[in-house]
Design a protein around this motif. Structure first.
Motif, short mmCIF file in Angstrom:
data_model
loop_
_atom_site.label_atom_id
_atom_site.label_comp_id
_atom_site.label_asym_id
_atom_site.label_seq_id
_atom_site.Cartn_x
_atom_site.Cartn_y
_atom_site.Cartn_z
N ASP A 266 34.53 56.99 38.52
CA ASP A 266 36.80 56.84 39.52
C ASP A 266 36.42 56.26 40.62
OD1 ASP A 266 37.89 56.31 36.38
OD2 ASP A 266 38.26 58.59 36.96
N GLN A 267 35.88 57.06 41.20
CA GLN A 267 35.90 56.78 42.90
C GLN A 267 35.39 55.21 42.79
OE1 GLN A 267 34.79 60.45 43.73
NE2 GLN A 267 36.74 61.03 44.76
N LEU A 268 34.35 55.23 42.30
CA LEU A 268 32.80 54.14 42.69
C LEU A 268 34.29 52.99 42.26
CD1 LEU A 268 30.35 52.66 43.77
CD2 LEU A 268 30.24 53.17 40.67
N TYR A 269 34.86 52.80 41.30
CA TYR A 269 36.20 51.70 40.90
C TYR A 269 37.04 51.03 42.28
CZ TYR A 269 39.12 48.96 38.67
OH TYR A 269 39.51 47.84 38.26
N ASN A 270 37.38 52.71 43.14
CA ASN A 270 38.81 52.18 43.90
C ASN A 270 37.77 51.77 44.80
OD1 ASN A 270 40.64 52.89 42.27
ND2 ASN A 270 40.02 54.87 42.39
N LEU B 230 33.45 45.24 51.99
CA LEU B 230 33.81 46.43 52.22
C LEU B 230 35.20 46.59 53.40
CD1 LEU B 230 32.35 49.66 51.07
CD2 LEU B 230 33.89 48.75 48.84
N ILE B 231 35.33 46.09 54.35
CA ILE B 231 36.26 46.00 55.42
C ILE B 231 36.54 44.91 55.70
CG2 ILE B 231 35.57 45.70 58.10
CD1 ILE B 231 33.06 47.01 58.05
N ALA B 232 35.86 42.89 54.91
CA ALA B 232 37.03 42.87 55.06
C ALA B 232 37.65 43.00 54.03
CB ALA B 232 35.52 41.15 54.77
N ALA B 233 37.61 43.47 52.94
CA ALA B 233 38.18 43.29 51.77
C ALA B 233 39.94 44.67 51.66
CB ALA B 233 37.64 43.78 50.52
N GLU B 234 39.25 45.46 52.67
CA GLU B 234 40.69 46.39 53.20
C GLU B 234 41.53 45.87 54.23
OE1 GLU B 234 41.18 49.03 51.72
OE2 GLU B 234 39.39 49.16 50.36
N ARG C 236 38.62 46.58 44.87
CA ARG C 236 39.04 44.99 46.03
C ARG C 236 38.01 43.80 46.82
NH1 ARG C 236 41.38 49.73 47.91
NH2 ARG C 236 44.29 49.79 47.71
N ALA C 237 36.27 44.05 47.20
CA ALA C 237 35.93 43.46 47.49
C ALA C 237 35.13 43.13 46.31
CB ALA C 237 34.69 44.71 47.88
N ILE C 238 34.85 43.69 44.84
CA ILE C 238 34.15 42.05 44.04
C ILE C 238 35.74 41.51 43.75
CG2 ILE C 238 33.95 42.99 41.70
CD1 ILE C 238 32.74 45.81 41.91
N HIS C 239 36.75 41.92 44.26
CA HIS C 239 37.49 40.91 43.34
C HIS C 239 38.33 39.60 44.20
CE1 HIS C 239 42.25 40.27 42.82
NE2 HIS C 239 42.35 40.10 41.32
N ARG C 240 37.99 39.90 45.28
CA ARG C 240 37.73 38.47 46.06
C ARG C 240 35.91 38.66 46.31
NH1 ARG C 240 38.56 39.95 52.90
NH2 ARG C 240 37.62 38.17 53.81
N ALA C 241 35.13 38.66 46.04
CA ALA C 241 33.82 38.30 45.82
C ALA C 241 34.16 36.99 44.08
CB ALA C 241 32.69 39.11 45.30
N VAL C 242 34.72 37.60 43.08
CA VAL C 242 34.95 37.13 42.01
C VAL C 242 35.71 35.52 42.40
CG1 VAL C 242 35.75 36.75 40.52
CG2 VAL C 242 34.10 38.94 40.86
N LEU C 243 37.08 35.91 42.95
CA LEU C 243 37.31 34.62 43.17
C LEU C 243 36.86 33.71 44.40
CD1 LEU C 243 41.16 36.43 43.32
CD2 LEU C 243 39.93 34.96 41.64
N GLU C 244 35.60 34.31 45.06
CA GLU C 244 35.61 33.75 45.60
C GLU C 244 34.33 32.79 45.63
OE1 GLU C 244 34.84 35.73 49.31
OE2 GLU C 244 36.77 35.83 50.13
N LYS C 245 33.95 33.11 43.95
CA LYS C 245 32.84 32.76 43.79
C LYS C 245 31.57 32.77 44.30
CE LYS C 245 35.29 29.38 41.70
NZ LYS C 245 35.57 27.39 40.92
N ARG C 246 31.56 34.20 44.67
CA ARG C 246 29.77 34.51 45.39
C ARG C 246 28.95 34.35 44.93
NH1 ARG C 246 31.95 38.15 49.83
NH2 ARG C 246 29.09 38.63 50.73
N GLN C 247 27.39 34.27 45.33
CA GLN C 247 26.93 34.72 44.28
C GLN C 247 25.95 35.30 45.33
OE1 GLN C 247 24.40 32.07 42.40
NE2 GLN C 247 26.24 30.49 41.96
#
Length: 390
Positions: A321-325, A348-352, A329-340
């Motif tokens: 759970d802590q890993l997910y929390n 982590l810093i950019a997402a927070e 945010r970073a994964i959510h952002r990377a998915v929307l930005e279509k990153r590979q």
């Protein structure tokens, strides 16, 4: 040494027992991200320390360097598997045992990977074809969370040999149980061989082509729980493509081959490529498979968590759970930005936090306009759906 989770457990000072409630993305109870709390890059972790292996029975001896010797060492660029060919490891069981103890101190490198794809119809010289398109391919490395203290390399790890009842290759081509492992309890079960015994058995084997393997793996990690959370996270963006959440592992295997012409040829790159190009691998692969006697009898278990005496799981560093929390945010952002890519501390810093300021009004204005445009496109995708087959 027994199985993981047995009565042999490290002391309380080798594990963090702090847990955190909250199963939802952007949980209100999730801790605030501090720069000092960020997980270290794998390359930033110090080398092995002898005094921080709580589940190893004894620290390994110093390993003689391979440099300057007529030996062979190769590492697969994709999987991280290592291949050794050294005549001293064939004839000196104690040296092989020392190397196995050393390899057990090096962790596997597990990842969580989110791969999204969709199929798209394209025109290829007037012919309609369907092409697979990657929408995003995001990875997060889990290696830092196998250490309770990455600097001192304190971790829950155990080097063990296979049980007699386990099916594996014991100097054989096919997997099998140990002889006598099906005896009744009344008759008495034979003790399983120790690492020292297996090293002697490998050296004493008369097989012309043989291989001794060490398997490093992560244990105590609830893959299904993390998978469900990440799938829900991606689908919440209204993604309509094909999503695969997997858990690949690098640096998982170390293989020691005996010094013979067959093994030297199989590990020579140009011979391998020649075999592939001429299709002779159709004959050489079955030959090598049935010719090689394998010893897959040693496992180095690196625990993400262990079961305590009270029946509750105790985590080495953080829980699922802590890993997910932490990474949601970073994964959510990377998915929307279509990153590979593989995400790191900067993500982590950019997402927070807020985006960096460049100190130039023109540049900052342009970057702000660009970010606003990207955010607008991401929001439209979220509302109308994206990534579906077309």
């Amino acid at each position: 040494m027994g199985r993981p989770g047995s009565s042999s457990r490290p002391g309380d000072d080798a594990v963090s027992l702090h847990t955190q409630p909250g199963d939802r993305f952007l949980d209100d109870d999730a801790p605030e991200l501090q720069v000092d709390d960020l997980p270290p890059l794998y390359d930033d972790v110090a080398g092995p320390q002898d005094d921080s292996a709580p589940l190893l029975s004894a620290p390994p001896a110093a390993i003689p360097p391979f440099a300057g010797m007529v030996d062979y060492h190769q590492k697969d660029a994709n999987t991280g598997s290592e291949f050794y060919l050294n005549h001293r490891l064939d004839t000196q069981p104690k040296l092989l045992e020392q190397h196995v103890n050393y390899w057990a101190l090096l962790p596997p490198r597990p990842y969580v990977r989110l791969h999204g794809t969709h199929s798209q119809e394209v025109d290829n010289n007037g012919k309609k074809e369907r092409k697979k398109v990657t929408d995003f391919d995001v990875q997060v490395e889990l290696t830092p969370y196998l250490f309770s203290d990455p600097v001192s390399r304190a971790a829950f790890r155990e080097l063990r040999t296979v049980e007699n009842s386990e099916k594996t290759r014991r100097g054989t081509v096919l997997r099998k149980r140990a002889p006598g492992s099906t005896q009744s309890i009344e008759v008495g079960l034979p003790d399983k061989p120790t690492l020292e015994e297996w090293c002697h058995r490998y050296q004493a084997s008369h097989a012309g082509v043989k291989c001794f393997s060490v398997h490093r793996r992560m244990t105590g990690f609830d893959q299904e729980k993390v998978k469900q959370k990440l799938e829900a996270l991606v689908r919440d963006t209204n993604y309509r493509g094909h999503l695969e959440v997997s858990f690949p592992v690098k640096d998982e295997y170390v293989h020691v081959y005996n010094d013979c012409k067959t093994n030297r040829w199989r590990l020579t790159a140009w011979i391998v490529w020649l075999s592939i190009l001429t299709l002779t691998f159709l004959f050489t692969w079955p030959y090598l498979f049935f010719r090689t006697k394998r010893f897959e009898v040693v496992t180095a278990d690196w625990a993400f968590s262990v079961m305590g005496e009270d029946g509750r799981r105790k985590y080495v560093s953080i829980s699922e759970d802590q890993l997910y929390n932490l990474w949601g945010r970073a994964i959510h952002r990377a998915v929307l930005e279509k990153r590979q890519c593989t995400l790191d501390q900067q993500d982590l810093i950019a997402a927070e936090g807020a985006p960096p300021v460049f100190g130039n009004a023109v540049v900052d204005g342009a970057m702000g306009f660009l970010r606003a445009g990207v955010s607008a496109m991401n929001e439209v995708n979220r509302q109308l759906g994206w990534g579906g087959d077309c």
